[in-house]
Design a protein around this motif. Structure first.
Motif, PDB file in Angstrom:
ATOM      1  N   ILE A 230       0.831  -1.211   0.000  1.00 33.35           N
ATOM      2  CA  ILE A 230       0.000   0.000   0.000  1.00 33.35           C
ATOM      3  C   ILE A 230       0.864   1.258   0.000  1.00 33.35           C
ATOM      4  N   ILE A 231       1.874   1.288   0.867  1.00 34.05           N
ATOM      5  CA  ILE A 231       2.763   2.457   0.919  1.00 34.05           C
ATOM      6  C   ILE A 231       3.440   2.665  -0.432  1.00 34.05           C
ATOM      7  N   GLY A 232       3.937   1.584  -1.027  1.00 36.74           N
ATOM      8  CA  GLY A 232       4.608   1.700  -2.312  1.00 36.74           C
ATOM      9  C   GLY A 232       3.702   2.237  -3.404  1.00 36.74           C
ATOM     10  N   LEU A 233       2.473   1.735  -3.453  1.00 39.10           N
ATOM     11  CA  LEU A 233       1.528   2.206  -4.474  1.00 39.10           C
ATOM     12  C   LEU A 233       1.197   3.683  -4.294  1.00 39.10           C
ATOM     13  N   LEU A 234       1.006   4.119  -3.043  1.00 47.54           N
ATOM     14  CA  LEU A 234       0.665   5.521  -2.807  1.00 47.54           C
ATOM     15  C   LEU A 234       1.830   6.450  -3.121  1.00 47.54           C
ATOM     16  N   VAL A 235       3.048   6.056  -2.768  1.00 46.89           N
ATOM     17  CA  VAL A 235       4.219   6.884  -3.079  1.00 46.89           C
ATOM     18  C   VAL A 235       4.419   6.967  -4.590  1.00 46.89           C
ATOM     19  N   ALA A 236       4.308   5.828  -5.273  1.00 40.00           N
ATOM     20  CA  ALA A 236       4.448   5.824  -6.731  1.00 40.00           C
ATOM     21  C   ALA A 236       3.356   6.672  -7.385  1.00 40.00           C
ATOM     22  N   ALA A 237       2.131   6.601  -6.849  1.00 40.50           N
ATOM     23  CA  ALA A 237       1.029   7.401  -7.397  1.00 40.50           C
ATOM     24  C   ALA A 237       1.306   8.894  -7.254  1.00 40.50           C
TER      25      ALA A 237
END
Length: 438
Positions: free
Chosen positions: A295-302
């Motif tokens: 989840i953290i990775g997806l939000l940072v990438a977004a």
């Protein structure tokens, strides 16, 4: 408490199996070659007077054949074994690179790039199945991270080398990549000979995990969503539109790098962010679970991707490439380990892994095409904003999914197979099967 600490120490001391180390070295060789052609391919397509949409179609054609042949790759891997399928796939991609180098028009380039997708899905699915079978359950995240790091380190150096080689013409990088793939196939052939012969003498009688059973797991459905989003952003838009954005927006800006060089630097810095994040996310996912890091990775990438298309300052553009890369690096290893958690070591992973790969390929196909149309109609800013939104949807899907690394303790799961009915309350556990030494 002492028992927990000892479990964590045992996990840290557990070495990565030798067979996996060989695959990691081969991945590094492949990644350098892929990194070399990444900044060159869009410009090579443009040299045939292709539009932004047509350039994106070259990237999407590769993903399309990967998508179409993924189910066959899973079956071939299950039937003939991981290493033979891996070597065959690598050699098919190598052939496609040599053909691309001698393309005479845009349509030849498109067809030959599509041919490479057949081999690519074969060696990707077989490698994922190999890792799922050989990796001890307690270090699945670390193994996934080490394998991903090999690609990332190659991707750091590759784009820079590719940008430099572009002065010798667009065809030279493809000849180099084709040669690198032959070397990678040779490494696997010679260094995994004993493992291959042992597997041949001991037929794999494990049953395949049925796709319908995997689909019942909310975590698997969430993984398909995040694989799709990652494929759209990382393997699609990043490879097709980021180099074009750099070459278009920053040519003639008196920056110390010209447009094509900024394109290579952008892909390399994305990989730098990737590897900086994957070094900790892979290990943390073995201890604290896959879901939080995904989840953290997806939000940072977004967040990093959504605004990158609006940048007119090359320094900010490059900094956002690092941010987006860090987000992707945070989610990649835990995401792959989550699918391996679902399958476990007691069953063959081919069909489930090929389906996860299909989700990624579907994103890699649709992302460049749709984002390319948005660029032609409204500009780069809106295309990258759309891509950031797709990544955010992946994060939302995981917010409602259960953890796959159960129970969440240092040392990872005590069983290689999740219970059939996913739940936040762990059912009684079964003893873990011993790792298959192959």
């Amino acid at each position: 408490m002492a028992r927990t600490r000892n479990t964590g120490q045992e996990r840290e001391r557990l070495p990565i199996p030798r067979e996996i180390k060989v695959l990691i070295v081969a991945a590094f060789v492949i990644a350098i070659g892929f990194g070399i052609i990444a900044p060159v391919l869009p410009q090579y397509a443009q040299s045939f007077n292709a539009s932004a949409t047509a350039v994106s179609a070259v990237v999407s054609a590769f993903g399309l054949t990967r998508l179409l042949f993924a189910p066959f790759s899973g079956r071939l891997t299950s039937r003939f074994g991981e290493t033979p399928a891996y070597m065959a796939g690598v050699l098919v991609v190598s052939l496609s690179m040599f053909l691309i180098a001698f393309s005479q028009d845009y349509w030849q380039l498109l067809v030959f790039r599509a041919l490479g997708g057949i081999g690519s899905t074969l060696f990707t699915v077989s490698a994922m199945a190999f890792l799922a079978r050989k990796a001890p359950p307690s270090i699945r995240g670390r193994v996934s991270g080490a394998y991903a790091s090999a690609f990332l380190i190659g991707n750091i150096a590759g784009p820079v080398v590719g940008s430099v080689l572009a002065v010798f013409g667009y065809r030279v990088p493809f000849l180099i990549y084709g040669t690198a793939l032959v070397v990678a196939a040779g490494l696997v052939f010679f260094l995994l000979r004993d493992s291959r012969l042992a597997d041949r003498g001991k037929p794999d009688t494990r049953p395949d995990m049925k796709l319908a059973e995997a689909w019942e797991r909310p975590a698997f459905r969430a993984a398909l969503t995040s694989f799709f989003a990652n494929g759209w952003a990382t393997f699609g838009v990043r490879n097709s539109l980021t180099p074009l954005l750099a070459a278009t927006a920053f040519t003639g800006t008196a920056f110390w790098l010209d447009g094509p060089q900024i394109a290579g630097a952008a892909l390399s810095l994305f990989a730098v962010g990737n590897i900086a994040a994957v070094t900790f996310s892979s290990r943390l996912s073995d201890v604290h679970g896959r879901k939080p890091l995904i989840i953290i990775g997806l939000l940072v990438a977004a967040a990093g991707t959504a605004v990158i298309g609006w940048m007119d300052n090359p320094w900010l553009f490059l900094a956002l490439c690092v941010v987006a890369g860090a987000g992707t690096g945070t989610l990649n290893a835990p995401q792959q380990a989550a699918v391996a958690d679902i399958v476990g070591q007691e069953r063959k992973a081919g069909p489930v892994m090929s389906t996860a790969q299909m989700a990624s390929d579907l994103g890699a196909i649709s992302g460049p095409l749709i984002a390319g149309l948005v660029v032609d109609a409204a500009g780069f800013g809106w295309a990258f904003l759309l891509t950031g939104g797709i990544l955010a949807v992946g994060a939302i899907s995981w917010a409602f999914a259960p953890e796959t690394n159960l129970p969440v303790v240092p040392g990872g799961p005590r069983t290689g197979v999740l219970p059939k009915v996913s739940s936040r309350v762990s059912p009684p556990e079964r003893p873990a099967p011993p790792p298959d030494a192959g």
